[in-house]
Design an enzyme around this catalytic site. Structure first.
Site, PDB file in Angstrom:
ATOM      1  N   HIS B  31       0.835  -1.212   0.000  1.00  0.00           N
ATOM      2  CA  HIS B  31       0.000   0.000   0.000  1.00  0.00           C
ATOM      3  C   HIS B  31       0.869   1.261   0.000  1.00  0.00           C
ATOM      4  O   HIS B  31       0.555   2.244  -0.662  1.00  0.00           O
ATOM      5  CB  HIS B  31      -0.905   0.018   1.244  1.00  0.00           C
ATOM      6  CG  HIS B  31      -1.927  -1.087   1.272  1.00  0.00           C
ATOM      7  ND1 HIS B  31      -1.838  -2.157   2.133  1.00  0.00           N
ATOM      8  CD2 HIS B  31      -3.049  -1.284   0.542  1.00  0.00           C
ATOM      9  CE1 HIS B  31      -2.877  -2.960   1.941  1.00  0.00           C
ATOM     10  NE2 HIS B  31      -3.628  -2.458   0.977  1.00  0.00           N
ATOM     11  N   ASP B 144      -3.473  -7.378  -8.182  1.00  0.00           N
ATOM     12  CA  ASP B 144      -4.849  -7.747  -8.529  1.00  0.00           C
ATOM     13  C   ASP B 144      -5.075  -7.453 -10.017  1.00  0.00           C
ATOM     14  O   ASP B 144      -5.811  -6.534 -10.385  1.00  0.00           O
ATOM     15  CB  ASP B 144      -5.819  -6.972  -7.644  1.00  0.00           C
ATOM     16  CG  ASP B 144      -5.552  -7.231  -6.173  1.00  0.00           C
ATOM     17  OD1 ASP B 144      -5.675  -8.392  -5.752  1.00  0.00           O
ATOM     18  OD2 ASP B 144      -5.179  -6.288  -5.447  1.00  0.00           O
ATOM     19  N   SER B 180      -2.486  -8.231   2.494  1.00  0.00           N
ATOM     20  CA  SER B 180      -2.940  -8.210   3.892  1.00  0.00           C
ATOM     21  C   SER B 180      -3.184  -9.625   4.403  1.00  0.00           C
ATOM     22  O   SER B 180      -3.025  -9.907   5.586  1.00  0.00           O
ATOM     23  CB  SER B 180      -4.233  -7.395   4.015  1.00  0.00           C
ATOM     24  OG  SER B 180      -4.028  -6.093   3.514  1.00  0.00           O
TER      25      SER B 180
END
Lengths: 271, 271
Positions: B31, B144, B180
């Site tokens: 992130h 992703d 995560s």
């Protein structure tokens, strides 16, 4: 009047307060009443003309839907709108594999039951047009009552700021709600078409006198059938959310075929 | 740093060029790399933290998904973002009868095949967040890959102006793509997790040497199974549109379970 044909040009246009009137063209006095309301509501008015293929079913009248662009543009010029957005399909559906919005359960209810996919098509194109134009106000006609409820919820659910302004139903002298599809009615059906609004008024009168809602509807179903109507539905719902939770604020809703034309109409009724 | 919790406050905030980094919290170095890219891209950076219930399947880890808001806020303060958007469910889903976006065929492909409804949930929340924040740039992580393609198409199809900026995959020292969910891995699986990226690199090496794409994948399926992986898929697709139309620009995609953790990874490969 500015003629805009691309999404990019359309986005660059809007500054200041803008009211937006989406249409599929074949403009009539009902549209003019929407535009006049839009002019009262905001500084600038933009009208879109786009016959949205995605809200027509495979057996519906997309191909034969009335198209009269030159006439429409003349009318818009006369009425005094600031801009007209006339995108082609590629502008609105840039991708072959389209993303669609599936609305809540209302999508398969009432008109959605008889027009599968219709409100998904409506919701998707409305969101695209709103993203493109970013209007402060969206002006819709009260004739498409279910559409109004679905679009209001769509705007709320997708966190848009646009305020929905509803124009009352514009009617012919005989009471028939104005619609582009009325042009399809033959002379005999055009005369019989007056009975639809008459039925709604009579049902409202019965309900306000305390008659049972279902009994009132049943009575006028037979009345309409007598005049050659084939009913999709004639019923009463909650006017706020179209649920079956019948409070004081009701709406009588009808969809019925007369010859090859599907007519819809409604009347709000407090009891 | 401004803490915004309502849609209204969020909309009022953004002036000037804004880059937006959507997250579900449990922030890690991946992130941070997205945020740093966002800071290079635009004047102002806003990060959202919202564990979106609608993108989790009924048997997935919504309840146990790692939540560590205080720690996340400290990190965001240190990294130097301008604002964080932390809405609750009622802010993002104001209506009970939710409207959903159904993406194109990619929604049921690859991860979508194993996570029914996931990309509908992702598309819906992304469009809501974009409507709310109206960023100039949306920063997404390359890990992703399918999500990136679907969101890019969503933005194009819904006529939004937002530009998608892709951050390369951040990896642990052993090559494991940061996620995560990596926190769920036990010590043994954490060690075996390095083989996922190794397999991708080896397949890429074989393909660039001219090996048949399917043969290369088959070989490393067995390799991964040997290390305890349960594969959802390991395959090669067109890097531009994820189709099976294998041009020169390919992407090797993998989704596999290690213990209770589903890992995904990918590697672009030109031949």
């Amino acid at each position: 009047m500015l003629k805009i044909t691309t999404v990019v040009a359309c986005k660059n246009w809007a500054k200041g307060q803008v009211a937006f009137v989406p249409t599929m063209g074949a403009l009539h006095a009902g549209h003019v009443s929407l535009i006049n309301l839009a002019k009262k509501t905001a500084d600038k008015v933009i009208v879109s003309i786009f016959v949205n293929p995605e809200q027509f079913g495979p057996n519906e009248d997309f191909v034969s839907y009335p198209r009269q662009l030159e006439q429409d543009l003349l009318l818009l010029e006369q009425v005094g709108v600031d801009a007209v957005f006339i995108p082609d399909n590629n502008e609105i559906y840039p991708l072959k594999n389209k993303y669609k919005i599936t609305p809540n359960c209302l999508a398969d209810d009432l008109c959605g039951k008889f027009r599968p996919g219709h409100f998904s098509g409506v919701s998707t194109v409305v969101l695209k047009l709103l993203n493109c134009i970013k209007p402060d106000f969206l002006v819709l006609g009260a004739k498409d009552y279910q559409q109004v409820v679905i679009v209001k919820n769509l705007i709320r659910d997708f966190l848009l700021d646009c305020k929905v302004v509803i124009a009352p139903i514009a009617r012919e002298d005989n009471g028939l709600a104005m619609s582009s599809r009325n042009a399809y009615l033959d002379i005999r059906d055009r005369d019989n078409a007056r009975h639809l609004y008459k039925a709604l008024q009579s049902i409202k009168s019965l309900i306000t006198q305390g008659e049972n809602v279902n009994k009132a509807c049943e009575k006028y179903k037979n009345y309409l059938i007598k005049y050659g109507y084939r009913l999709d539905y004639l019923l009463v719902r909650n006017a706020d959310d179209l649920s079956n939770n019948l409070s004081d604020n009701l709406v009588i809703l009808v969809a019925a075929w007369l010859g090859s034309v599907r007519l819809i109409d409604n009347l709000v009724c407090r009891r």
